[in-house]
Write a protein that holds these residues in place. Structure first.
Motif, PDB file in Angstrom:
ATOM      1  N   GLN A 123      -1.307   4.726   7.840  1.00 14.61           N
ATOM      2  CA  GLN A 123      -1.862   5.021   6.510  1.00 14.61           C
ATOM      3  C   GLN A 123      -2.384   6.454   6.380  1.00 14.61           C
ATOM      4  O   GLN A 123      -2.294   6.987   5.254  1.00 14.61           O
ATOM      5  CB  GLN A 123      -2.950   3.995   6.177  1.00 14.61           C
ATOM      6  CG  GLN A 123      -2.382   2.619   5.863  1.00 14.61           C
ATOM      7  CD  GLN A 123      -3.458   1.634   5.457  1.00 14.61           C
ATOM      8  OE1 GLN A 123      -4.658   1.920   5.520  1.00 14.61           O
ATOM      9  NE2 GLN A 123      -3.061   0.448   5.017  1.00 14.61           N
ATOM     10  N   VAL A 173       0.816  -1.220   0.000  1.00 18.35           N
ATOM     11  CA  VAL A 173       0.000   0.000   0.000  1.00 18.35           C
ATOM     12  C   VAL A 173       0.850   1.270   0.000  1.00 18.35           C
ATOM     13  O   VAL A 173       0.612   2.176  -0.818  1.00 18.35           O
ATOM     14  CB  VAL A 173      -0.992  -0.008   1.193  1.00 18.35           C
ATOM     15  CG1 VAL A 173      -1.666   1.357   1.332  1.00 18.35           C
ATOM     16  CG2 VAL A 173      -2.049  -1.078   0.998  1.00 18.35           C
ATOM     17  N   PRO A 174       1.857   1.412   0.882  1.00 21.98           N
ATOM     18  CA  PRO A 174       2.666   2.636   0.833  1.00 21.98           C
ATOM     19  C   PRO A 174       3.452   2.802  -0.464  1.00 21.98           C
ATOM     20  O   PRO A 174       3.812   3.917  -0.836  1.00 21.98           O
ATOM     21  CB  PRO A 174       3.630   2.467   2.028  1.00 21.98           C
ATOM     22  CG  PRO A 174       3.001   1.457   2.905  1.00 21.98           C
ATOM     23  CD  PRO A 174       2.268   0.524   1.988  1.00 21.98           C
ATOM     24  N   GLN A 208      -9.037  -2.574  -0.477  1.00 26.92           N
ATOM     25  CA  GLN A 208      -8.510  -2.030   0.765  1.00 26.92           C
ATOM     26  C   GLN A 208      -7.986  -3.189   1.616  1.00 26.92           C
ATOM     27  O   GLN A 208      -8.743  -3.821   2.350  1.00 26.92           O
ATOM     28  CB  GLN A 208      -9.595  -1.251   1.513  1.00 26.92           C
ATOM     29  CG  GLN A 208      -9.080  -0.468   2.697  1.00 26.92           C
ATOM     30  CD  GLN A 208     -10.161   0.410   3.319  1.00 26.92           C
ATOM     31  OE1 GLN A 208     -11.265   0.522   2.808  1.00 26.92           O
ATOM     32  NE2 GLN A 208      -9.831   1.035   4.428  1.00 26.92           N
ATOM     33  N   VAL A 259      -1.250  -0.056   9.302  1.00 28.22           N
ATOM     34  CA  VAL A 259      -2.542   0.589   9.071  1.00 28.22           C
ATOM     35  C   VAL A 259      -2.641   1.913   9.829  1.00 28.22           C
ATOM     36  O   VAL A 259      -3.208   2.890   9.322  1.00 28.22           O
ATOM     37  CB  VAL A 259      -3.692  -0.362   9.468  1.00 28.22           C
ATOM     38  CG1 VAL A 259      -5.036   0.342   9.392  1.00 28.22           C
ATOM     39  CG2 VAL A 259      -3.689  -1.586   8.558  1.00 28.22           C
ATOM     40  N   SER A 292      -6.463  -3.376   4.343  1.00 28.95           N
ATOM     41  CA  SER A 292      -6.681  -3.282   5.785  1.00 28.95           C
ATOM     42  C   SER A 292      -8.012  -3.891   6.196  1.00 28.95           C
ATOM     43  O   SER A 292      -8.162  -4.398   7.314  1.00 28.95           O
ATOM     44  CB  SER A 292      -6.614  -1.824   6.237  1.00 28.95           C
ATOM     45  OG  SER A 292      -7.579  -1.035   5.564  1.00 28.95           O
ATOM     46  N   ASP A 301      -5.133   5.203   9.507  1.00 25.99           N
ATOM     47  CA  ASP A 301      -6.479   4.670   9.656  1.00 25.99           C
ATOM     48  C   ASP A 301      -6.647   4.199  11.103  1.00 25.99           C
ATOM     49  O   ASP A 301      -6.423   3.039  11.431  1.00 25.99           O
ATOM     50  CB  ASP A 301      -6.708   3.516   8.687  1.00 25.99           C
ATOM     51  CG  ASP A 301      -8.165   3.066   8.638  1.00 25.99           C
ATOM     52  OD1 ASP A 301      -8.941   3.472   9.539  1.00 25.99           O
ATOM     53  OD2 ASP A 301      -8.530   2.306   7.728  1.00 25.99           O
ATOM     54  N   LYS A 341      -3.546   6.936   2.420  1.00 26.26           N
ATOM     55  CA  LYS A 341      -3.179   5.952   1.391  1.00 26.26           C
ATOM     56  C   LYS A 341      -3.573   4.573   1.916  1.00 26.26           C
ATOM     57  O   LYS A 341      -2.850   3.951   2.691  1.00 26.26           O
ATOM     58  CB  LYS A 341      -1.683   6.020   1.091  1.00 26.26           C
ATOM     59  CG  LYS A 341      -1.247   5.126  -0.055  1.00 26.26           C
ATOM     60  CD  LYS A 341       0.226   5.294  -0.373  1.00 26.26           C
ATOM     61  CE  LYS A 341       0.498   6.602  -1.091  1.00 26.26           C
ATOM     62  NZ  LYS A 341       1.915   6.666  -1.598  1.00 26.26           N
ATOM     63  N   ARG A 342      -4.755   4.078   1.466  1.00 26.49           N
ATOM     64  CA  ARG A 342      -5.306   2.828   1.986  1.00 26.49           C
ATOM     65  C   ARG A 342      -5.688   1.846   0.885  1.00 26.49           C
ATOM     66  O   ARG A 342      -5.975   0.694   1.175  1.00 26.49           O
ATOM     67  CB  ARG A 342      -6.552   3.099   2.840  1.00 26.49           C
ATOM     68  CG  ARG A 342      -6.340   4.076   3.970  1.00 26.49           C
ATOM     69  CD  ARG A 342      -7.662   4.422   4.649  1.00 26.49           C
ATOM     70  NE  ARG A 342      -7.493   5.477   5.637  1.00 26.49           N
ATOM     71  CZ  ARG A 342      -8.495   6.106   6.236  1.00 26.49           C
ATOM     72  NH1 ARG A 342      -9.747   5.783   5.932  1.00 26.49           N
ATOM     73  NH2 ARG A 342      -8.263   7.058   7.124  1.00 26.49           N
ATOM     74  N   THR A 401      -3.907   7.454  -2.871  1.00 25.76           N
ATOM     75  CA  THR A 401      -4.203   8.385  -1.791  1.00 25.76           C
ATOM     76  C   THR A 401      -5.551   9.052  -2.024  1.00 25.76           C
ATOM     77  O   THR A 401      -5.800   9.623  -3.095  1.00 25.76           O
ATOM     78  CB  THR A 401      -3.116   9.464  -1.681  1.00 25.76           C
ATOM     79  OG1 THR A 401      -1.848   8.837  -1.447  1.00 25.76           O
ATOM     80  CG2 THR A 401      -3.419  10.415  -0.529  1.00 25.76           C
TER      81      THR A 401
END
Length: 367
Positions: free
Chosen positions: A152, A85-86, A107, A149, A109, A154, A96-97, A91
């Protein structure tokens, strides 16, 4: 032969409750995304719902313990997605998830919730005693996705991970005094944890105490949500007639705040029905826990019911202005494929286990 639904290996009340919740969710998403014509988002939501139903029915046919044995593989794959994800994530609103796979946004997460429930059942079910080095390893395996997470950022989803861990330990048999001690340590940690939060997260927490202090900022979402829910009264304003949503006063109305749209347009009776259906599912899941034969079954079923209870409760409290806005969708109702698929996987495995439990019970009763 099976003569009635009470003796059926498929739990019909639970299955029908999920379908009804999805139907109510489709009404809400249709209205929340309606702009004179049917929105493409609604069409996507229908496809997501169908995918969720397909996964539930598919996994219900797979032996429970076979799926649990793949828990480390599922976790490792999901962790790989989180790590990506990173690097390649998308974004949105400063977070950024999401990862784009063609026209689909996933997603990771959200999927990790299912992975952690499955992993908890796998790991705790194999432990002869709770306090051993394997428990420390499990803590590490929870901490890694939590850190990823949380950054992110989140906060809501990362908070869910530790709720899963707590429910897993509870159904594994951890004495209540340890939860009391953990609660005390959490309270002592709060001043330090406050400084780890980003400014907007602090503002959302303070907005619960006094949303009117920052009416046009952090308190706006809560205030509009409360107005929407209250203005629906008992019967609601009518389908597609919600002023808060259709006059664009309520942000994020099709995702985390979909309950506000439903309450405004359909009123208290529909809201009460929706909440009752959720708690019927949770109650059905919990009633099967005493029928489990081993700790793996007990932990999975108990933790799944706990996760559903936690996420539904936080979302409802959030929309009613009693909890900070943390970005937590209402399962099977909020717009988004990742959440629907996650809980579809979760309930599919639950139904597989329930089918085994009911089959055993029928065999036992027939001697």
């Amino acid at each position: 032969m099976v003569k009635n639904w009470k003796n059926a290996v498929v739990d019909l009340p639970l299955t029908l409750s999920v379908i009804l919740i999805m139907s109510i969710g489709l009404l809400g998403v249709y209205s929340a995304t309606y702009g004179g014509t049917t929105s493409p988002m609604f069409v996507k939501q229908v496809l997501y719902q169908l995918m969720g139903i397909f996964l539930i029915l598919l996994l219900a046919r797979v032996p429970f313990h076979v799926m649990v044995e793949y828990a480390p593989v599922v976790y490792a794959f999901n962790l790989l997605l989180l790590v990506m994800v990173p690097l390649v994530g998308k974004t949105v609103y400063g977070a950024k998830r999401w990862i784009d796979i063609g026209p689909v946004h996933i997603q990771p997460s959200e999927f990790m919730k299912f992975s952690l429930v499955l992993l908890s059942a796998y790991a705790l079910g194999k432990m002869d005693k709770l306090f051993q080095k394997d428990l420390l390893l499990l803590v590490v395996l929870f901490t890694i996705p939590f850190v990823l997470v949380f950054h992110q950022p989140d906060l809501g989803t990362s908070m869910v991970y530790w709720a899963i861990f707590a429910f897993a330990l509870f159904f594994r048999g951890l004495p209540v005094r340890y939860f009391a001690l953990a609660g005390l340590l959490l309270i002592l940690f709060l001043p330090f944890g406050w400084h780890l939060l980003k400014d907007y997260q602090k503002e959302r927490i303070l907005a619960v105490l006094d949303p009117h202090a920052d009416y046009s900022g952090s308190g706006y979402q809560l205030i509009q949500s409360i107005i929407a829910i209250g203005s629906g009264e008992f019967l609601g304003k009518g389908f597609l007639k919600g002023t808060q949503s259709h006059l664009l006063f309520l942000p994020e109305k099709h995702t985390d705040f979909i309950f506000s749209v439903i309450a405004e347009e359909w009123g208290f009776w529909m809201s009460a029905l929706l909440v009752s259906l959720f708690f019927l599912i949770i109650l059905r899941l919990i009633t099967y826990v005493p029928l489990t034969l081993d700790m793996t079954e007990r932990v999975f079923l108990g933790t799944a019911s706990g996760l559903l209870l936690f996420q539904v409760s936080i979302n409802l409290l959030m929309t009613m202005g009693m909890f900070p806005v943390v970005g937590m969708p209402l399962p099977f109702v909020s717009y988004g494929g990742s959440s629907i698929i996650t809980f579809g996987l979760l309930l599919g495995v639950c139904l597989s286990l329930i089918k085994e439990l009911k089959t055993r019970q029928i065999i036992f009763e027939r001697g």
